[in-house]
Design an enzyme around this catalytic site. Structure first.
Site, mmCIF file in Angstrom:
data_model
loop_
_atom_site.group_PDB
_atom_site.id
_atom_site.type_symbol
_atom_site.label_atom_id
_atom_site.label_comp_id
_atom_site.label_asym_id
_atom_site.label_seq_id
_atom_site.Cartn_x
_atom_site.Cartn_y
_atom_site.Cartn_z
ATOM 1 N N CYS A 138 -5.958 4.069 -3.896
ATOM 2 C CA CYS A 138 -6.102 2.671 -3.498
ATOM 3 C C CYS A 138 -7.463 2.045 -3.816
ATOM 4 O O CYS A 138 -7.517 0.924 -4.335
ATOM 5 C CB CYS A 138 -5.795 2.520 -2.012
ATOM 6 S SG CYS A 138 -6.294 3.909 -0.993
ATOM 7 N N HIS B 187 -11.282 -2.150 1.733
ATOM 8 C CA HIS B 187 -11.481 -0.803 1.179
ATOM 9 C C HIS B 187 -12.378 -0.798 -0.053
ATOM 10 O O HIS B 187 -12.172 -0.024 -0.982
ATOM 11 C CB HIS B 187 -10.117 -0.169 0.852
ATOM 12 C CG HIS B 187 -10.146 1.336 0.971
ATOM 13 N ND1 HIS B 187 -9.171 2.146 0.428
ATOM 14 C CD2 HIS B 187 -11.038 2.173 1.570
ATOM 15 C CE1 HIS B 187 -9.447 3.401 0.686
ATOM 16 N NE2 HIS B 187 -10.570 3.447 1.380
ATOM 17 N N LYS C 190 -6.100 -5.493 3.904
ATOM 18 C CA LYS C 190 -6.973 -4.382 3.515
ATOM 19 C C LYS C 190 -8.062 -4.817 2.540
ATOM 20 O O LYS C 190 -7.824 -5.561 1.604
ATOM 21 C CB LYS C 190 -6.110 -3.286 2.884
ATOM 22 C CG LYS C 190 -6.880 -2.049 2.433
ATOM 23 C CD LYS C 190 -5.898 -0.965 2.029
ATOM 24 C CE LYS C 190 -6.587 0.276 1.500
ATOM 25 N NZ LYS C 190 -5.642 1.371 1.245
ATOM 26 N N ASP D 29 0.834 -1.200 0.000
ATOM 27 C CA ASP D 29 0.000 0.000 0.000
ATOM 28 C C ASP D 29 0.872 1.255 0.000
ATOM 29 O O ASP D 29 1.696 1.448 0.897
ATOM 30 C CB ASP D 29 -0.896 -0.010 1.242
ATOM 31 C CG ASP D 29 -2.141 0.841 1.080
ATOM 32 O OD1 ASP D 29 -2.169 1.683 0.161
ATOM 33 O OD2 ASP D 29 -3.096 0.662 1.852
ATOM 34 N N HIS E 255 1.380 2.402 4.173
ATOM 35 C CA HIS E 255 0.462 3.529 4.299
ATOM 36 C C HIS E 255 0.704 4.274 5.604
ATOM 37 O O HIS E 255 1.016 3.668 6.632
ATOM 38 C CB HIS E 255 -0.977 3.017 4.253
ATOM 39 C CG HIS E 255 -1.986 4.019 3.774
ATOM 40 N ND1 HIS E 255 -2.278 5.183 4.461
ATOM 41 C CD2 HIS E 255 -2.777 4.034 2.672
ATOM 42 C CE1 HIS E 255 -3.212 5.853 3.798
ATOM 43 N NE2 HIS E 255 -3.536 5.184 2.710
#
Length: 583
Positions: free
Chosen positions: A70, A126, A124, A31, A223
């Site tokens: 992202c 998202h 993740k 990320d 991140h």
């Protein structure tokens, strides 16, 4: 009768044998990783020996394109469609925003599950969670450990909710889920370690009789939180000693975060080897977008010498570091020069898994499997739609050039040349021995010809040869760049990968052609489906956790469920203090 039984038995055994040849697939997503923050690309500043071993034993994807941020990148991976088809091309999902990847678009894990794969997501998501149908378990994953929002604290696993009045109101909640339940019992575990251990467990406990493995390991690394918070490493003092040659504590912390992720790659590859399935596994490592050198979530990454960074359609924002490894590759140890896009992974994995790509229906993604596994196959792509958002960009390849058209205003402070070069007398020499001695190199070397010092040196030189095409004074020329790109800018990436020279005046016919093609895509663009943040999602209304707030809420229970009552007050105070300190 015996003849009939023999035929049935032969067919059954044949089906089992065919099933056994279906490859396991491991997709590792970093990320906000800078293009220059993996050392196989030529920088010595942040060593990544395990990722380098994977790259030098596999194939480096020289022009692997993703989206500028992202959420759209993950949408592209999951659907095989450009995000403009889904309305997800805009701003990344905010915490508490009631939207998600539209349910009518089948996802990569759903497609693979149809072929008998066991699908797992670690890390993740998202892609939405306002309703449970939008969470990983509702979109094709059999299992998930990770977080639903765009980022979280590496240790507390908390993330804030956007608020016009700032974070001091305490609008912050716990966002680590084990399948459908908040995993409070895992609080305090460093995210990279936690995700790595869980990925190892999934690999080592995988039942091959139940079907091949699909594992998507979507790291939090590298991140950062809002205003540079959450740049966290397990041992800050030890990290600063290891990376003391790097000026600036934030950049040193980034180096530590990437070091932990690199070790994670080595452990995952080793687990596949210990399980005995590495020789039948495809591994892809990729960044979801460029690093964010400057901006609200700056992690002090470097995309040098590429122009731009995350949020822009310049190469620094959308040309992501990526490698693929498999024993089936036709040219291991090479640099793949074809155009590859994030949408390509769905049809590529589907074909590798034995599926018929035509069964997928119309996709923007193209299967790259043939070009990777057959020396005689041509690369399937001649065009990449980079994005259509506030700014649009398109790449077309022909016999003379890789033309890139950029149209529209972008942030001036993100559109130039920024970030560390990773070269200089203060930076240690590249450690070839660390690559050869890495966990990844040891595991991979049992299945493909092992790396040697001369191979590493030669392949690294190939991976960074394009630097010579970038002007040494590009950074000094930033003031002369057309940041508005009006009516457009035109670059030839084949000779100018750093987008330093706008050639629109010399190639008006090319610019007109690409403008017409961009207009074609604009006519197909679905409006963005961004929504205002919903106050009903406030974690304070849900036991200080992020939940699918638009569904009827059953109070979770047990160690993996509700926050124990004896800790509730303490955790509320800690999370609020954390939020205030991050302002």
């Amino acid at each position: 009768m015996e003849a009939i039984l023999a035929v049935v038995l032969a067919a059954t055994l044949g089906a089992s044998a065919a099933a056994d040849t279906r490859p396991n697939i491991v997709l590792i997503i970093a990320d906000d990783l800078g293009f220059n923050d993996v050392s196989f690309r030529g920088s010595n500043q942040i060593p990544t020996p395990n990722i380098d071993a994977l790259a030098f034993s596999g194939v480096i994807l020289d022009q692997h394109y993703v989206l500028p941020t992202c959420t759209p990148s993950r949408t592209a991976i999951l659907t095989g469609q450009y995000p403009i088809r889904t309305g997800m091309q805009g701003y990344p999902l905010k915490a508490g925003e009631p939207r998600g990847l539209p349910l009518e678009f089948p996802t990569l894990p759903e497609r693979l599950a149809e072929l008998g794969y066991r699908t797992n997501l670690v890390g993740k998501w998202h892609q939405g969670y306002h309703h449970a149908d939008y969470t990983p378990l509702g979109r094709g994953f059999h299992h998930h450990l990770g977080y639903w929002n765009g980022y979280m604290s590496y240790f507390t696993h908390a993330v804030h909710m956007d608020s016009p009045n700032g974070l001091a109101e305490g609008r912050i909640g716990f966002d680590l889920h084990l399948d459908a339940e908040p995993a409070w019992h895992l609080r305090g575990r460093y995210a990279t370690h936690l995700f790595t251990e869980h990925a190892e467990d999934i690999i080592l406990q995988h039942d091959s009789e139940a079907g091949p493995l699909y594992l998507q390991l979507a790291h939090l690394a590298a991140h950062a939180g809002l205003n540079g918070t959450f740049l966290e490493v397990p041992d800050e003092e030890l990290n600063d000693r290891r990376h003391g040659y790097i000026a600036g504590s934030d950049r040193r912390h980034l180096a530590g975060i990437i070091r932990e992720m690199d070790e994670s790659v080595g452990r995952v590859v080793s687990a596949l080897d210990r399980k005995g399935i590495l020789d039948n596994t495809i591994i892809v490592f990729m960044a979801d977008n460029g690093g964010e050198t400057l901006g609200p979530h700056s992690n002090h990454a470097s995309n040098w010498p590429l122009r731009g960074q995350k949020w822009t359609v310049y190469e620094g924002g959308v040309r992501g570091a990526a490698v693929v490894w498999s024993p089936r590759l036709a040219r291991p140890g090479s640099v793949h020069q074809g155009l590859v896009h994030a949408t390509d992974w769905l049809p590529t994995f589907y074909e590798a898994a034995g599926g018929n790509v035509s069964d997928l229906g119309p996709l923007d993604g193209l299967s790259q499997w043939g070009s990777l596994t057959s020396a005689g196959s041509l690369a399937p792509r001649s065009e990449v739609l980079v994005n259509i958002d506030e700014a649009g960009a398109l790449i077309q390849r022909d016999w003379q050039a890789d033309w890139k058209l950029v149209r529209g205003q972008q942030s001036a402070d993100r559109s130039g040349y920024v970030g560390e070069s990773g070269r200089g007398p203060e930076v240690p020499e590249y450690n070839v021995s660390a690559v050869l001695g890495s966990a990844a190199a040891a595991a991979l070397g049992r299945h493909v010809p092992p790396l040697t010092a001369s191979l590493v040196a030669r392949r690294r030189a190939q991976a960074s040869a394009w630097h010579a095409l970038c002007p040494e004074d590009a950074a000094n020329a930033a003031d002369t760049l057309d940041l508005a790109c009006a009516p457009y800018c035109l670059f030839n990436l084949r000779v100018d990968p750093c987008e330093a020279v706008d050639v629109r005046d010399s190639y008006r016919d090319v610019g007109d052609r690409l403008l017409q093609r961009l207009a074609y895509w604009e006519n197909l663009t679905v409006p963005q489906i961004n929504q205002p943040v919903d106050e009903a999602a406030d974690p304070r209304k849900h036991n200080m956790t992020w939940v699918s707030w638009l569904d009827p809420q059953d109070q979770p229970s047990g160690a993996a469920g509700a926050l124990p009552a004896t800790l509730a007050t303490t955790v509320v105070v800690v999370l609020v203090v954390l939020a205030v300190c991050s302002l």
